[in-house]
Design a protein around this motif. Structure first.
Motif, PDB file in Angstrom:
ATOM      1  N   ARG A 164       8.468  41.490 -24.012  1.00 11.61           N
ATOM      2  CA  ARG A 164       9.211  40.336 -25.306  1.00 11.61           C
ATOM      3  C   ARG A 164       8.320  39.029 -25.083  1.00 11.61           C
ATOM      4  O   ARG A 164       8.392  37.942 -26.006  1.00 11.61           O
ATOM      5  CB  ARG A 164      10.105  39.614 -24.234  1.00 11.61           C
ATOM      6  CG  ARG A 164      11.807  41.194 -24.734  1.00 11.61           C
ATOM      7  CD  ARG A 164      13.043  40.511 -24.342  1.00 11.61           C
ATOM      8  NE  ARG A 164      13.036  39.852 -22.971  1.00 11.61           N
ATOM      9  CZ  ARG A 164      14.012  40.734 -22.262  1.00 11.61           C
ATOM     10  NH1 ARG A 164      13.978  42.090 -22.114  1.00 11.61           N
ATOM     11  NH2 ARG A 164      14.101  40.076 -20.872  1.00 11.61           N
ATOM     12  N   SER A 167       4.996  39.032 -28.075  1.00 12.77           N
ATOM     13  CA  SER A 167       5.612  38.756 -29.219  1.00 12.77           C
ATOM     14  C   SER A 167       5.555  37.234 -29.795  1.00 12.77           C
ATOM     15  O   SER A 167       5.503  36.372 -31.059  1.00 12.77           O
ATOM     16  CB  SER A 167       7.269  39.069 -29.127  1.00 12.77           C
ATOM     17  OG  SER A 167       8.100  38.265 -28.936  1.00 12.77           O
ATOM     18  N   HIS A 168       5.473  36.305 -28.783  1.00 16.48           N
ATOM     19  CA  HIS A 168       5.052  34.671 -29.054  1.00 16.48           C
ATOM     20  C   HIS A 168       4.305  34.294 -29.310  1.00 16.48           C
ATOM     21  O   HIS A 168       4.050  33.411 -28.428  1.00 16.48           O
ATOM     22  CB  HIS A 168       6.004  34.592 -27.861  1.00 16.48           C
ATOM     23  CG  HIS A 168       7.917  33.852 -28.173  1.00 16.48           C
ATOM     24  ND1 HIS A 168       9.068  33.510 -29.181  1.00 16.48           N
ATOM     25  CD2 HIS A 168       8.958  35.250 -27.521  1.00 16.48           C
ATOM     26  CE1 HIS A 168      10.256  34.178 -28.624  1.00 16.48           C
ATOM     27  NE2 HIS A 168      10.267  34.707 -28.602  1.00 16.48           N
ATOM     28  N   LYS A 172      -2.160  39.028 -28.828  1.00 14.04           N
ATOM     29  CA  LYS A 172      -1.402  39.782 -27.292  1.00 14.04           C
ATOM     30  C   LYS A 172      -2.771  40.691 -26.743  1.00 14.04           C
ATOM     31  O   LYS A 172      -2.708  41.452 -26.783  1.00 14.04           O
ATOM     32  CB  LYS A 172      -0.893  40.551 -28.194  1.00 14.04           C
ATOM     33  CG  LYS A 172       0.239  39.383 -28.906  1.00 14.04           C
ATOM     34  CD  LYS A 172       1.173  40.407 -29.882  1.00 14.04           C
ATOM     35  CE  LYS A 172       2.520  39.905 -30.752  1.00 14.04           C
ATOM     36  NZ  LYS A 172       1.674  38.773 -31.816  1.00 14.04           N
TER      37      LYS A 172
END
Length: 222
Positions: A164, A167-168, A172
């Motif tokens: 999770r 995604s911020h 990545k």
């Protein structure tokens, strides 16, 4: 991960297969500027060798001019040591005859220091898909915050937390998580480490997995 550096690393002769694997792993973690900061443990787990072997091969790559290393120390009241920052220099392949001699110990695998790693955990990506190794994220957290924050163990909930939070993130990758942890450690006030107010409260892995904690760390607003 830089595909350009990965391609260059594959083409370079290092004179030793494990040394080449360490070089490829560094390229796998590097950004387009050739910088990365994986821990010795992370490299050792993915290359299925001992940390001492990784140190030897990193030294050999530096001697060959393929790698530069900068040691960093914690800047927030000396809170531990930061991980090494590596910069790859892969513009010119090095002739095999110039590679340092291989020590026999480098070829051994320590069964005590390198537990079995799943195939998915040790693969080298040949695509543009980002690679986030949850185990390496947890191991990096425990290394970076040793004796500062509570240790964390990987479980299904933390797999989901890592996914999770990714995604911020702009980049990545496992390295992005480790960079986040290091920045938090270096800029966070003592309050987050059992602080001066006497409350004894400390941040934790779960606290760092909150998007608002990532945002505040990124903006220097802790």
């Amino acid at each position: 991960m830089s595909m350009m550096l990965m391609a260059r690393a594959m083409a370079i002769k290092t004179g030793n297969p494990l040394r080449k694997l360490v070089l490829i792993k560094l390229a796998d973690n590097a950004n387009d500027s050739g910088e990365c900061w994986p821990s010795y443990r992370h490299i050792a787990d993915h290359c299925e060798c001992s940390r001492s072997a990784v140190r030897e091969h990193v030294g050999a790559l530096i001697a060959l001019g393929l790698l530069a290393k900068v040691n960093r120390t914690g800047s927030n009241n000396g809170k531990g040591n930061a991980s090494n920052v590596y910069t790859l220099h892969l513009d010119s392949p090095v002739p095999p005859k110039s590679t340092p001699a291989v020590q026999p110990a480098d070829r051994s695998v320590s069964s005590e220091s390198t537990p079995p790693v799943s195939c998915s955990g040790t693969r080298i990506s040949h695509s543009f898909d980002p690679i986030i190794d949850p185990k390496a994220v947890i191991d990096g957290y425990n290394d970076i915050f040793a004796d500062l924050l509570p240790a964390a163990m990987l479980d299904a909930d933390r797999h989901r937390q890592i996914s999770r939070l990714s995604s911020h993130m702009t980049r990545k990758s496992t390295g992005a998580f480790l960079g986040y942890f290091e920045k938090f450690r270096n800029i966070a006030p003592d309050f987050y480490f059992g602080g001066e107010d006497g409350s004894g409260w400390r941040a934790s892995f779960d606290y760092l997995m909150r998007p608002e904690t990532l945002r505040k760390t990124r903006e220097g607003a802790l």
